[in-house]
Design an enzyme around this catalytic site. Structure first.
Site, PDB file in Angstrom:
ATOM      1  N   LYS A   1      45.197  -3.341  13.782  1.00 22.64           N
ATOM      2  CA  LYS A   1      44.273  -3.396  12.644  1.00 22.64           C
ATOM      3  C   LYS A   1      44.124  -2.009  12.041  1.00 22.64           C
ATOM      4  O   LYS A   1      44.176  -1.841  10.825  1.00 22.64           O
ATOM      5  CB  LYS A   1      42.906  -3.950  13.086  1.00 22.64           C
ATOM      6  CG  LYS A   1      42.934  -5.452  13.288  1.00 22.64           C
ATOM      7  CD  LYS A   1      41.694  -5.955  14.001  1.00 22.64           C
ATOM      8  CE  LYS A   1      41.865  -7.430  14.376  1.00 22.64           C
ATOM      9  NZ  LYS A   1      40.821  -7.921  15.272  1.00 22.64           N
TER      10      LYS A   1
ATOM     11  N   GLN B   1      35.309  -6.252  17.948  1.00 27.49           N
ATOM     12  CA  GLN B   1      36.415  -6.974  18.584  1.00 27.49           C
ATOM     13  C   GLN B   1      35.880  -7.886  19.702  1.00 27.49           C
ATOM     14  O   GLN B   1      35.150  -7.431  20.578  1.00 27.49           O
ATOM     15  CB  GLN B   1      37.435  -5.964  19.148  1.00 27.49           C
ATOM     16  CG  GLN B   1      38.665  -6.599  19.745  1.00 27.49           C
ATOM     17  CD  GLN B   1      39.513  -7.361  18.728  1.00 27.49           C
ATOM     18  OE1 GLN B   1      39.781  -6.881  17.634  1.00 27.49           O
ATOM     19  NE2 GLN B   1      39.923  -8.569  19.087  1.00 27.49           N
TER      20      GLN B   1
ATOM     21  N   ASP C   1      34.481 -10.192   9.308  1.00 30.40           N
ATOM     22  CA  ASP C   1      34.995 -11.277  10.164  1.00 30.40           C
ATOM     23  C   ASP C   1      34.335 -12.605   9.805  1.00 30.40           C
ATOM     24  O   ASP C   1      34.779 -13.668  10.255  1.00 30.40           O
ATOM     25  CB  ASP C   1      34.702 -10.953  11.641  1.00 30.40           C
ATOM     26  CG  ASP C   1      35.967 -10.655  12.430  1.00 30.40           C
ATOM     27  OD1 ASP C   1      37.063 -10.939  11.909  1.00 30.40           O
ATOM     28  OD2 ASP C   1      35.853 -10.144  13.554  1.00 30.40           O
TER      29      ASP C   1
END
Ligand code: NAP
Length: 302
Positions: free
Chosen positions: A59, A103, A126
């Site tokens: 990422k 994460q 997200d």
């Protein structure tokens, strides 16, 4: 009599994602020239789960390639909720940061829902904050979870209008299955959601025009679960032994066998995975544009 069997179209998520990445990079360049602003993505990693380490590295690399700023924050596996919340509060207030990603999975002692709920919804790239979940479910503008968004983009690219198609989603997680079903419903599909308690799963799957597997079980979906000509999207990422101490990645779909029946299918790797990161970059760009009150350059959401 000789019969010819046509193999399924192999959906190239890697190439499609590279195209999105290119568009995002151009938009980032324009943003910097016209407004003097560089979008920034902060990634928080708690602990040292090897798979998470790889995702975070990828990422960060792609964020920088798209011309954005990448901020990596690593905390010990023993970090308490208070410490993680304090870090997120700092990122919420930081004007250089337009997107925040924590994460997953978080260590077991941490309340993941509380942590995700602490992210400013405007920076929640997200799409896991309850506000964005609710907006997505009610068909309003929202930051939409990256993996289902990537799947939807592949389906739209292949089919255009999805109206009336029967979509079966195997998996009902908050990260993939549920938002995937919401996006398909919003695209006027007839949606069935299957899970570990569903009965006659192969029968359910055989009714699908579009079959999405988001389970986490290596090659569970077999060729005789698939309606001839159906489109199969494989979200699963499973690492299995490949002999001589080596491992390899496979999806939730038996790709080789299913390719002989399906009309189109995504491979693993090279299918949904690259789309997830491309949509993350697009969400970060959009969050940045919204924070500046300027038109969104690469809005992928339906
Ligand atoms: P998850 O939270 O573990 O959810 C798995 C879902 O599958 C659950 O709803 C579960 O049902 C269902 N399930 C489990 N066994 C089943 C069975 N035998 N039959 C039918 N349904 C079954 O997983 P997730 O986070 O959604 O991830 C799913 C897969 O996608 C994993 O392999 C993950 O690594 C991968 N993934 C890939 C990406 C990407 O970028 N490509 C992103 C995210 C996840 P219950 O709810 O009844 O337990």
């Amino acid at each position: 009599m000789l019969t010819t069997r046509t193999m399924a179209h192999r959906i190239d998520g890697k190439a499609f994602a590279a195209g999105i990445g290119g568009e995002v990079a151009k938009a980032v360049h324009r943003l910097r020239q016209e407004y003097g602003v560089t979008p920034g993505l902060a990634v928080v990693l708690v602990g040292n789960d090897p798979a998470s380490e790889v995702y975070v590295r990828n990422k960060a690399r792609q964020t920088v390639s798209a011309g954005m700023q990448s901020f990596e924050h690593r905390l010990e596996a023993s970090a308490g909720e208070g410490e993680i919340r304090a870090l997120i509060a700092g990122l919420n207030a930081d004007e250089r940061v337009h997107g925040i990603l924590v994460q997953l999975p978080l260590p077991a002692h941490v309340d993941a829902e509380a942590i995700l709920g602490a992210i400013d919804p405007a920076k929640d790239v997200d799409g896991f904050h309850p506000l964005n979940v609710g907006l997505t479910a009610s068909g309003q503008k929202a930051l939409v979870p990256c993996t289902p968004l990537g799947c939807l983009m592949l389906l739209r690219d292949l089919h255009g209008d999805l109206s009336g198609r029967h979509a079966v989603v195997i998996g009902r997680s908050n990260i993939v299955g549920k938002p995937m079903a919401q996006l398909l419903l919003r695209s006027n599909c007839t949606v069935t959601i299957a899970h570990s308690r569903s009965e006659n799963l192969p029968d359910l799957c055989r009714r699908a025009d579009i079959l999405i597997a988001a389970v986490g079980r290596p090659e569970m979906v077999k060729a005789d679960w698939v309606k001839p000509g159906a489109t199969v999207i494989d979200v699963g990422i499973n690492r299995i032994a490949a002999g001589e101490g080596k491992t390899r990645l496979v999806g939730d779909v038996d790709f080789a066998a299913v390719s002989e029946v399906a009309g189109a299918a995504t491979p693993v790797p090279g299918g949904v995975g690259p789309m997830t990161i491309a949509c993350l970059l697009a969400n970060t760009l959009n969050a940045c544009c919204r924070s500046l009150g300027i038109p969104v350059n690469a809005d992928l959401t339906p």
